[in-house]
Each structure stands twice: as structure tokens, then as C-alpha cells.
Design an enzyme around this catalytic site. Structure first.
Site, PDB file in Angstrom:
ATOM      1  N   ASP A  28      14.568 -11.717  38.472  1.00  0.00           N
ATOM      2  CA  ASP A  28      13.783 -12.827  39.042  1.00  0.00           C
ATOM      3  C   ASP A  28      14.265 -14.237  38.682  1.00  0.00           C
ATOM      4  OD1 ASP A  28      12.371 -10.620  39.809  1.00  0.00           O
ATOM      5  OD2 ASP A  28      10.486 -11.162  38.857  1.00  0.00           O
ATOM      6  N   LYS A 133      10.894  -7.000  45.137  1.00  0.00           N
ATOM      7  CA  LYS A 133       9.802  -6.211  44.550  1.00  0.00           C
ATOM      8  C   LYS A 133       8.481  -6.975  44.677  1.00  0.00           C
ATOM      9  CE  LYS A 133      10.842  -7.867  39.848  1.00  0.00           C
ATOM     10  NZ  LYS A 133       9.630  -8.628  39.601  1.00  0.00           N
ATOM     11  N   THR A 162      10.276 -13.449  33.495  1.00  0.00           N
ATOM     12  CA  THR A 162      10.020 -13.931  32.162  1.00  0.00           C
ATOM     13  C   THR A 162       9.992 -12.727  31.221  1.00  0.00           C
ATOM     14  OG1 THR A 162       7.600 -13.787  32.401  1.00  0.00           O
ATOM     15  CG2 THR A 162       8.624 -15.886  32.977  1.00  0.00           C
ATOM     16  N   CYS A 166       7.939  -9.839  33.857  1.00  0.00           N
ATOM     17  CA  CYS A 166       8.744  -8.957  34.719  1.00  0.00           C
ATOM     18  C   CYS A 166       9.886  -8.265  33.977  1.00  0.00           C
ATOM     19  CB  CYS A 166       9.262  -9.740  35.912  1.00  0.00           C
ATOM     20  SG  CYS A 166       7.914 -10.168  37.035  1.00  0.00           S
ATOM     21  N   GLN A 206       9.534   0.532  15.865  1.00  0.00           N
ATOM     22  CA  GLN A 206       9.373   1.993  15.798  1.00  0.00           C
ATOM     23  C   GLN A 206      10.654   2.722  16.214  1.00  0.00           C
ATOM     24  OE1 GLN A 206       5.264   3.276  17.134  1.00  0.00           O
ATOM     25  NE2 GLN A 206       5.352   1.256  18.082  1.00  0.00           N
TER      26      GLN A 206
HETATM   27  C1  C5J Z   1       8.004 -12.853  36.408  1.00  0.00           C
HETATM   28  C2  C5J Z   1       5.794 -13.775  36.608  1.00  0.00           C
HETATM   29  N1  C5J Z   1       9.154 -12.793  37.081  1.00  0.00           N
HETATM   30  N2  C5J Z   1       5.818 -14.303  35.389  1.00  0.00           N
HETATM   31  N3  C5J Z   1       6.887 -13.168  37.124  1.00  0.00           N
HETATM   32  O1  C5J Z   1       7.964 -12.699  35.214  1.00  0.00           O
HETATM   33  O2  C5J Z   1       4.799 -13.860  37.287  1.00  0.00           O
END
Ligand code: C5J
Length: 232
Positions: A28, A133, A162, A166, A206
């Protein structure tokens, strides 16, 4: 066996000529998240933070391309009629612009709009897989698993944004599907530095409950050593 220096233990790479492959996944890196005027900014986030990883992701892209290793890009977005956007997702949050609303880069988080595109610095090359997606995870409602099987990919290296949304969701989905997952710490970023740190810690906790964590330079050195003569 060739490995990458990683935490909590060395990350094993598929041997050269084994038929198995390691692929780079860039999650993304879209204008909607990284540039002003998009979805990230509409939610009140400081998008500049995400821009800091662009040179590192570019360096990784160049290495994977040079070595002939597969590259996958993802984009979060919805159909123009929002038929794949759950009303709960559209409603949630306190955004100045919601999904589907017109913004300075076109309709927010809608496929085909300028804001939905990957930033020009990291534009996919011909032949690279681009997965659109509707969710946070790259496997949900996509054909990613079939495409990876066709490419004989067994190992996935995660970058992008992020970290705790995602990237982490996709990495967990991949882990449950049996992929060996590696997160590049300096190739991922969050609007919230403390969330990134927590994610990096929990992935490798872990004994590597979700996977491994490394840095771009450590990964690049190992990839060059392992696949110098080609990755086939
Ligand atoms: C992603 C979001 N790509 N933070 N999307 O992390 O909404």
C-alpha cells in the site's frame, strides 16, 4: 544454507536453484496513504512520517529486480460503486473525507483514482504483480495465494505501510498460510511510531510467532550472496 541476520534467529532463504522463491511484498505505498490530500491525511495523520521509508523500499525493489526475484505490490481500494466496501468500514472513524468522497486526488480509496495509485517513486515495473485488495490483509478477497503458488513463492519479505494495520494483517495472513515471513524494520512505517515498535516486537516474540525481523542492509547482503548467479 544461506540465512539473513534477523531476530529472533537467522532467517533461512530458499537455496538457489531449489525451485522455491523469496518475494518482496510492498504493501500500500499509495498516494492515498503517503501524500497530503488522501485517506491517511483525511483521518488526521501526519503523512510525512510514511515518506521516510521511500528510499529504503526503493533500494529493496532495485535489489529484487536486479536478482530476478518476484515483486508484489498491493493497493487498498474499492470499486466505484462501493459494493466491496462494508458500510461499517465506510462509517468508521472521524475522517474529514470518507471512502468514496471526492478529494484533491480523486475519490478517496477508489480503484483507478489518482490517489489510489502507487507513488511515482515506487511505481511497479512491467511484469510485477499488483494486487488490489478491499481489506487490510493482502489475502482477503484477492487471488494472491494462487498467484504465489504459480510463482512457487514460499518466502515473503514485507515492507510498506502501515506497519500495524495492512502490513501486520497481511503478514499474519501469510504466516497462517505457511509462508516464511520476514519484516524489514526500516522498510515499514506507521503514523504512530509506538505502534510500529510494538508490532516489530510482537512479530518476533515467542520465538517468531508471526515471523522474523531484519533490516534492509542485512537482507540485501544475504540476497546478493545467495542469488548472485540468478535465483532460478
Ligand atoms: C493501511 C490503513 N494500508 N492504515 N491502511 O495500513 O488504513
Amino acid at each position: 544454507m544461506n540465512t539473513v541476520g534477523a531476530s529472533p534467529s537467522p532467517y533461512p532463504l530458499p537455496p538457489q536453484n531449489s525451485g522455491a522463491h523469496v518475494a518482496l511484498v510492498v504493501i500500500d505505498m499509495q498516494r492515498d496513504f503517503v501524500e497530503p490530500g488522501g485517506f491517511g491525511a483525511a483521518l488526521g495523520n501526519k503523512v510525512e512520517l510514511l515518506q521516510t521509508i521511500v528510499p529504503t523500499v526503493l533500494k529493496l525493489l532495485k535489489t529484487f529486480r536486479e536478482l530476478g526475484l518476484p515483486v508484489i505490490h498491493t493497493r487498498e481500494g474499492h470499486r466505484p460503486d462501493l459494493s466491496d466496501c462494508p458500510p461499517a468500514k465506510k462509517r468508521r472513524g472521524d475522517a474529514t473525507l470518507r471512502i468514496g468522497d471526492p478529494g484533491p486526488m480523486g475519490r478517496i480509496l477508489i480503484l483507478g483514482e489518482p490517489g489510489n495509485d502507487i507513488i511515482p517513486q515506487l511505481r511497479p515495473e512491467v511484469g510485477e504483480l499488483v494486487i488490489d485488495k478491499p481489506g487490510k490483509g493482502a489475502f482477503y478477497a484477492t487471488d494472491l495465494q494462487e498467484r504465489l503458488k504459480a510463482l512457487r513463492v514460499t518466502h515473503l519479505v514485507f515492507t510498506g505501510v502501515t506497519t500495524e494495520v495492512c502490513v501486520q494483517t497481511s503478514m499474519r495472513e501469510a504466516n497462517d498460510r505457511g509462508y516464511e515471513c520476514l519484516l524489514v524494520e526500516d522498510g515499514t512505517e506507521s503514523y504512530f511510531p509506538e505502534f510500529k515498535q510494538a508490532t516489530v516486537r510482537m512479530i518476533q516474540s515467542q520465538g517468531g510467532i508471526v515471523g522474523w525481523v531484519t533490516t534492509a542492509d542485512r537482507l540485501i547482503a544475504s540476497l546478493r550472496q545467495t542469488y548472485a548467479g540468478g535465483a532460478a
